[in-house]
Design a protein around this motif. Structure first.
Motif, PDB file in Angstrom:
ATOM      1  N   LYS A 197     -10.004 -14.754  32.375  1.00  0.00           N
ATOM      2  CA  LYS A 197     -11.068 -13.964  31.726  1.00  0.00           C
ATOM      3  C   LYS A 197     -10.732 -13.543  30.299  1.00  0.00           C
ATOM      4  CE  LYS A 197      -9.511  -9.516  33.491  1.00  0.00           C
ATOM      5  NZ  LYS A 197      -9.545  -8.589  34.622  1.00  0.00           N
TER       6      LYS A 197
ATOM      7  N   SER B  59      -0.630  -9.028  37.045  1.00  0.00           N
ATOM      8  CA  SER B  59       0.531  -9.195  36.165  1.00  0.00           C
ATOM      9  C   SER B  59       1.621  -8.147  36.375  1.00  0.00           C
ATOM     10  CB  SER B  59       0.088  -9.161  34.697  1.00  0.00           C
ATOM     11  OG  SER B  59      -0.640 -10.324  34.398  1.00  0.00           O
TER      12      SER B  59
ATOM     13  N   GLY C  72      -3.303 -12.745  35.230  1.00  0.00           N
ATOM     14  CA  GLY C  72      -3.967 -13.059  33.971  1.00  0.00           C
ATOM     15  C   GLY C  72      -2.995 -13.042  32.819  1.00  0.00           C
ATOM     16  N   SER C  73      -2.865 -11.878  32.186  1.00  0.00           N
ATOM     17  CA  SER C  73      -2.104 -11.783  30.934  1.00  0.00           C
ATOM     18  C   SER C  73      -0.702 -12.367  31.000  1.00  0.00           C
ATOM     19  CB  SER C  73      -2.055 -10.335  30.451  1.00  0.00           C
ATOM     20  OG  SER C  73      -2.438  -9.440  31.446  1.00  0.00           O
TER      21      SER C  73
HETATM   22  C1  LIG Z   1      -8.314  -9.052  35.207  1.00  0.00           C
HETATM   23  C2  LIG Z   1      -8.063  -9.111  36.654  1.00  0.00           C
HETATM   24  C3  LIG Z   1      -6.834  -9.586  37.148  1.00  0.00           C
HETATM   25  C4  LIG Z   1      -5.679 -10.036  36.267  1.00  0.00           C
HETATM   26  O1  LIG Z   1      -5.218  -9.005  35.468  1.00  0.00           O
HETATM   27  P1  LIG Z   1      -3.819  -9.107  34.686  1.00  0.00           P
HETATM   28  O2  LIG Z   1      -3.326  -7.709  34.683  1.00  0.00           O
HETATM   29  O3  LIG Z   1      -4.143  -9.616  33.335  1.00  0.00           O
HETATM   30  O4  LIG Z   1      -2.934 -10.006  35.438  1.00  0.00           O
HETATM   31  C5  LIG Z   1      -6.680  -9.648  38.524  1.00  0.00           C
HETATM   32  N1  LIG Z   1      -7.657  -9.262  39.368  1.00  0.00           N
HETATM   33  C6  LIG Z   1      -8.843  -8.803  38.927  1.00  0.00           C
HETATM   34  C7  LIG Z   1      -9.871  -8.397  39.916  1.00  0.00           C
HETATM   35  C8  LIG Z   1      -9.092  -8.700  37.557  1.00  0.00           C
HETATM   36  O5  LIG Z   1     -10.263  -8.235  37.145  1.00  0.00           O
END
Ligand SMILES: *Cc1c(COP(=O)(O)O)cnc(C)c1O
Length: 227
Positions: A35, A200, A217-218
């Motif tokens: 995202k 993360s 994600g990050s």
């Molecule tokens: C954005 C998101 C993640 C990943 O977040 P990070 O901290 O960047 O790893 C995981 N699960 C959901 C539901 C999210 O919205």
């Protein structure tokens, strides 16, 4: 290759967390949450062997799906508005955010086949978080038997945004216990074998506590776009 290097680190962390908890690393699926990143970065993730991608917004999903298509296994991890279900449901492989009956009803109506869903649970008790309250999960899951296109494959949670390891562990343990309770009912519409937990900041703890799907994600694909 940013993603490849991050992936190696995460795989090593998973391996260690599995050693600590007597688990098999093959039982942990990594979902790259794309995202915050461009289409190009999402494709880079696929190219280094990550097959599972997660998006939390309809627009972000459609933008990437248009190019990538069914080459990836797609996880929808964000709040899903009922009126938007019809636009994406046939392209989504897993919904991680089933949090109300009205959404289940809409998915059931619009999907052409069974949709594997995780029930989102608010284990932290924070009012701002989406998800079903832990004490209501079992009744909710039971009710899902009325919807032939809904298959409950597991539970999902977002833990508290804290650094306190014991607090995080407590959240994940609660989700695991709930999942086991439901699994033990032997519902045919709800095998409930999976646990989607860990991001993360906390995926190592989540894996130690039984996560089968971590949503990273990050730390995996980086951050190019601010939400
Ligand atoms: C954005 C998101 C993640 C990943 O977040 P990070 O901290 O960047 O790893 C995981 N699960 C959901 C539901 C999210 O919205």
């Amino acid at each position: 290759m940013v993603v490849q290097k991050n992936l190696e680190t995460i795989k090593q962390d998973i391996k260690e967390a599995c050693q600590n908890s007597n688990r098999n690393p093959d039982d942990v699926e990594i979902i790259a949450v794309t995202k915050y990143v461009s289409l190009e970065r999402a494709i880079e993730a696929l190219d280094v062997g990550i097959n599972h991608l997660g998006e939390n917004r309809l627009e972000g999903f459609l933008h990437k799906y248009e190019e990538i298509g069914p080459r990836a296994t797609w996880h929808f991890i964000g709040t899903l508005q009922s009126r938007k279900v019809k636009d994406i449901i046939d392209h989504i492989d897993y919904v991680h955010s089933l949090d109300r009956s009205s959404l289940a009803k809409e998915i059931n109506k619009r999907a052409n086949k069974q949709v594997p869903c995780f029930v989102q649970v608010n284990v932290s008790g924070e009012e701002s978080k989406h998800g079903i309250q832990p004490e209501d999960v079992q009744a909710f899951v039971e009710k899902m038997k009325n919807y032939e296109n809904i298959q409950i494959v597991g539970l999902m949670t977002m833990a508290l945004h804290v650094d306190d390891e014991e607090v995080l562990r407590g959240c994940f343990q609660m989700l695991r216990e709930l999942k086991e309770t439901i699994q033990n009912q032997g519902y045919s519409h709800a095998p409930c074998q999976y646990l989607s937990m860990g991001m993360s900041n906390d995926y190592r703890i989540a894996v130690e506590e039984g996560a089968t799907h971590i949503r990273v994600g990050s730390k995996l694909v980086g951050r190019e776009i601010e939400e």
